[in-house]
Design a protein around this motif. Structure first.
Motif, PDB file in Angstrom:
ATOM      1  N   ASP A  97       0.830  -1.211   0.000  1.00 15.07           N
ATOM      2  CA  ASP A  97       0.000   0.000   0.000  1.00 15.07           C
ATOM      3  C   ASP A  97       0.862   1.258   0.000  1.00 15.07           C
ATOM      4  OD1 ASP A  97      -2.291  -1.524  -0.012  1.00 15.07           O
ATOM      5  OD2 ASP A  97      -2.700  -1.294   2.135  1.00 15.07           O
ATOM      6  N   LEU A  98       1.928   1.254   0.789  1.00 14.74           N
ATOM      7  CA  LEU A  98       2.803   2.425   0.856  1.00 14.74           C
ATOM      8  C   LEU A  98       3.545   2.625  -0.465  1.00 14.74           C
ATOM      9  CD1 LEU A  98       4.077   4.792   2.234  1.00 14.74           C
ATOM     10  CD2 LEU A  98       5.538   3.222   3.538  1.00 14.74           C
ATOM     11  N   ALA A  99       3.992   1.536  -1.079  1.00 16.88           N
ATOM     12  CA  ALA A  99       4.663   1.654  -2.373  1.00 16.88           C
ATOM     13  C   ALA A  99       3.718   2.223  -3.427  1.00 16.88           C
ATOM     14  CB  ALA A  99       5.203   0.292  -2.810  1.00 16.88           C
ATOM     15  N   ARG A 100       2.434   1.798  -3.380  1.00 17.45           N
ATOM     16  CA  ARG A 100       1.457   2.341  -4.336  1.00 17.45           C
ATOM     17  C   ARG A 100       1.230   3.831  -4.083  1.00 17.45           C
ATOM     18  NH1 ARG A 100      -0.899  -2.886  -4.101  1.00 17.45           N
ATOM     19  NH2 ARG A 100      -2.085  -2.358  -2.218  1.00 17.45           N
ATOM     20  N   PHE A 101       1.177   4.224  -2.811  1.00 18.32           N
ATOM     21  CA  PHE A 101       1.008   5.645  -2.511  1.00 18.32           C
ATOM     22  C   PHE A 101       2.180   6.450  -3.064  1.00 18.32           C
ATOM     23  CE2 PHE A 101       2.357   9.087   0.370  1.00 18.32           C
ATOM     24  CZ  PHE A 101       1.324   9.992   0.124  1.00 18.32           C
ATOM     25  N   LEU A 102       3.392   5.961  -2.859  1.00 18.49           N
ATOM     26  CA  LEU A 102       4.558   6.684  -3.367  1.00 18.49           C
ATOM     27  C   LEU A 102       4.520   6.782  -4.896  1.00 18.49           C
ATOM     28  CD1 LEU A 102       7.316   5.234  -1.015  1.00 18.49           C
ATOM     29  CD2 LEU A 102       6.592   7.631  -1.156  1.00 18.49           C
ATOM     30  N   ALA A 103       4.095   5.701  -5.544  1.00 14.44           N
ATOM     31  CA  ALA A 103       4.000   5.739  -7.008  1.00 14.44           C
ATOM     32  C   ALA A 103       2.995   6.792  -7.458  1.00 14.44           C
ATOM     33  CB  ALA A 103       3.612   4.359  -7.540  1.00 14.44           C
ATOM     34  N   SER A 104       1.914   6.967  -6.684  1.00 20.70           N
ATOM     35  CA  SER A 104       0.915   7.989  -7.027  1.00 20.70           C
ATOM     36  C   SER A 104       1.479   9.396  -6.879  1.00 20.70           C
ATOM     37  CB  SER A 104      -0.327   7.839  -6.148  1.00 20.70           C
ATOM     38  OG  SER A 104      -0.080   8.278  -4.813  1.00 20.70           O
ATOM     39  N   GLN A 105       2.573   9.508  -6.115  1.00 27.13           N
ATOM     40  CA  GLN A 105       3.247  10.802  -5.964  1.00 27.13           C
ATOM     41  C   GLN A 105       4.466  10.909  -6.875  1.00 27.13           C
ATOM     42  OE1 GLN A 105       1.707  13.028  -3.681  1.00 27.13           O
ATOM     43  NE2 GLN A 105       0.236  11.311  -3.759  1.00 27.13           N
ATOM     44  N   SER A 106       4.540   9.990  -7.851  1.00 26.88           N
ATOM     45  CA  SER A 106       5.654   9.936  -8.815  1.00 26.88           C
ATOM     46  C   SER A 106       6.985   9.637  -8.136  1.00 26.88           C
ATOM     47  CB  SER A 106       5.751  11.240  -9.622  1.00 26.88           C
ATOM     48  OG  SER A 106       4.554  11.462 -10.339  1.00 26.88           O
ATOM     49  N   VAL A 107       6.933   8.839  -7.083  1.00 30.16           N
ATOM     50  CA  VAL A 107       8.140   8.414  -6.371  1.00 30.16           C
ATOM     51  C   VAL A 107       8.193   6.890  -6.428  1.00 30.16           C
ATOM     52  CG1 VAL A 107       9.374   8.362  -4.162  1.00 30.16           C
ATOM     53  CG2 VAL A 107       8.046  10.395  -4.808  1.00 30.16           C
ATOM     54  N   GLN A 108       9.269   6.359  -6.972  1.00 29.42           N
ATOM     55  CA  GLN A 108       9.417   4.915  -7.087  1.00 29.42           C
ATOM     56  C   GLN A 108      10.201   4.375  -5.891  1.00 29.42           C
ATOM     57  OE1 GLN A 108       7.748   3.265  -9.549  1.00 29.42           O
ATOM     58  NE2 GLN A 108       7.017   5.362  -9.952  1.00 29.42           N
ATOM     59  N   ALA A 109       9.804   3.199  -5.433  1.00 26.74           N
ATOM     60  CA  ALA A 109      10.452   2.635  -4.247  1.00 26.74           C
ATOM     61  C   ALA A 109      10.434   1.121  -4.298  1.00 26.74           C
ATOM     62  CB  ALA A 109       9.755   3.124  -2.978  1.00 26.74           C
ATOM     63  N   ASP A 110      11.448   0.524  -3.697  1.00 26.25           N
ATOM     64  CA  ASP A 110      11.487  -0.918  -3.480  1.00 26.25           C
ATOM     65  C   ASP A 110      11.028  -1.200  -2.054  1.00 26.25           C
ATOM     66  OD1 ASP A 110      12.559  -1.507  -6.031  1.00 26.25           O
ATOM     67  OD2 ASP A 110      14.557  -0.951  -5.310  1.00 26.25           O
ATOM     68  N   ARG A 111      10.517  -2.393  -1.826  1.00 25.29           N
ATOM     69  CA  ARG A 111      10.044  -2.739  -0.489  1.00 25.29           C
ATOM     70  C   ARG A 111      10.549  -4.119  -0.091  1.00 25.29           C
ATOM     71  NH1 ARG A 111       5.521  -3.348  -3.976  1.00 25.29           N
ATOM     72  NH2 ARG A 111       4.478  -5.373  -3.813  1.00 25.29           N
ATOM     73  N   ASP A 112      10.718  -4.296   1.203  1.00 22.54           N
ATOM     74  CA  ASP A 112      11.151  -5.575   1.746  1.00 22.54           C
ATOM     75  C   ASP A 112      10.522  -5.718   3.125  1.00 22.54           C
ATOM     76  OD1 ASP A 112      12.436  -7.996   1.929  1.00 22.54           O
ATOM     77  OD2 ASP A 112      14.364  -7.151   2.537  1.00 22.54           O
ATOM     78  N   VAL A 113      10.212  -6.933   3.495  1.00 22.44           N
ATOM     79  CA  VAL A 113       9.608  -7.189   4.802  1.00 22.44           C
ATOM     80  C   VAL A 113      10.369  -8.324   5.463  1.00 22.44           C
ATOM     81  CG1 VAL A 113       7.524  -7.872   6.051  1.00 22.44           C
ATOM     82  CG2 VAL A 113       7.333  -6.455   3.989  1.00 22.44           C
TER      83      VAL A 113
END
Length: 291
Positions: free
Chosen positions: A265-281
């Motif tokens: 969900d957080l990665a999708r939010f960042l993409a909506s702000q034109s910010v790309q990110a990788d995620r790991d848990v």
């Protein structure tokens, strides 16, 4: 006669008869009871070879069923994974996590059995430990002792040991899970700037060109349960939330809301702000790295 979970060499016979899900109140967790296994032990054969662990698993599962918990049958999940060839003989250490993670259980309970034979009689000790599936955090534990008797019926001693502690164990687990439903589960969230990122956390982002760190903290506040979070540290290179309370279940109550879902969900939010990110848990910690 011992109550048994029957497994053939390919656990095929049990697959035909094992139940998967029992109905129960939604305020209680979905539970799967599994045998404890030492490093290198194959869970595919543990229940075939160790009758005492079979009895402990069966007795505790029946206790959950009587209390109205929703239970997932370990044998049925073992069958499902075996049929899908999801594991092989060179991945024994990962079999438990594959079964647990694919089961849909919110809580899994490990049962360990120890048998002591002495001149003063025979006794059985059963160690029960409940873990939250999403994070691996321990929720409840109990040790049951059968007492010492002159008997060769070790199965009855194992059953007695489970019965002596199951009510208190289930009550403790129910209370702690109920509190977690109300308060949320605690996770940690670390957001950091990757080495090749053109942005840092002080950069403007989104349609309003707000500071990225402010956008992220606002998002965490909106998505944390009851807005509960603690920001431990903030620099232009990283944000560290040492505690974020997230819901245990999704809004419709039908699915688990796991740290992995939060990361997505957080990665999708960042993409909506034109910010790309990788995620790991890893366990109960979410890592977001800006690209």
């Amino acid at each position: 006669m011992y109550r048994r979970l029957l497994l053939t060499a390919v656990v095929g016979a049990a697959c035909l008869s094992a139940g998967v899900l029992q109905a129960g109140p939604p305020t209680r967790p979905t539970v799967m009871v599994i045998p404890w296994a030492a490093a290198g032990e194959d869970l595919r054969t543990v229940l075939e070879q160790d009758v005492y662990r079979r009895i402990a698993v069966t007795t505790l599962k029946e206790a959950f069923d009587r209390r109205g918990y929703r239970t997932i049958d370990f044998v049925a999940r073992l069958c499902a994974i075996a049929d899908s060839r999801a594991f092989t003989t060179d991945s024994l250490s990962d079999v438990k996590s594959q079964i647990v993670q694919s089961s849909g259980a919110e809580v899994f309970v490990q049962t360990e059995v120890q048998v002591q034979r002495e001149s003063s009689g025979t006794a059985a000790t059963v160690i029960l430990t409940a873990y939250e599936t999403a994070t691996g955090n321990s929720l409840a534990s109990a040790t049951g002792f059968s007492g010492r008797f002159y008997t060769d019926d070790v199965g009855k001693l194992v059953q007695r040991a489970v019965d002596k502690v199951s009510e208190d164990f289930l009550s403790t687990l129910g209370d702690r899970f109920g509190a977690m439903l109300e308060e949320g589960r605690s996770i940690a969230l670390e957001i950091r700037v990757g080495p090749s990122s053109l942005l840092d956390l002080s950069s403007p982002a989104g349609p309003d060109q707000a500071r990225l760190s402010d956008l992220l903290e606002d998002w965490v506040g909106r998505n944390a349960q009851d807005g509960s979070y603690h920001l431990q540290g903030a620099t232009s290179k990283s944000l560290l939330f040492d505690e974020v309370k997230i819901p245990v279940r999704t809004a419709d109550g039908k699915s688990l809301y796991t740290p992995t879902r939060l990361a997505a969900d957080l990665a999708r939010f960042l993409a909506s702000q034109s910010v790309q990110a990788d995620r790991d848990v890893k366990g109960n910690t979410v890592y977001i790295t800006l690209r």
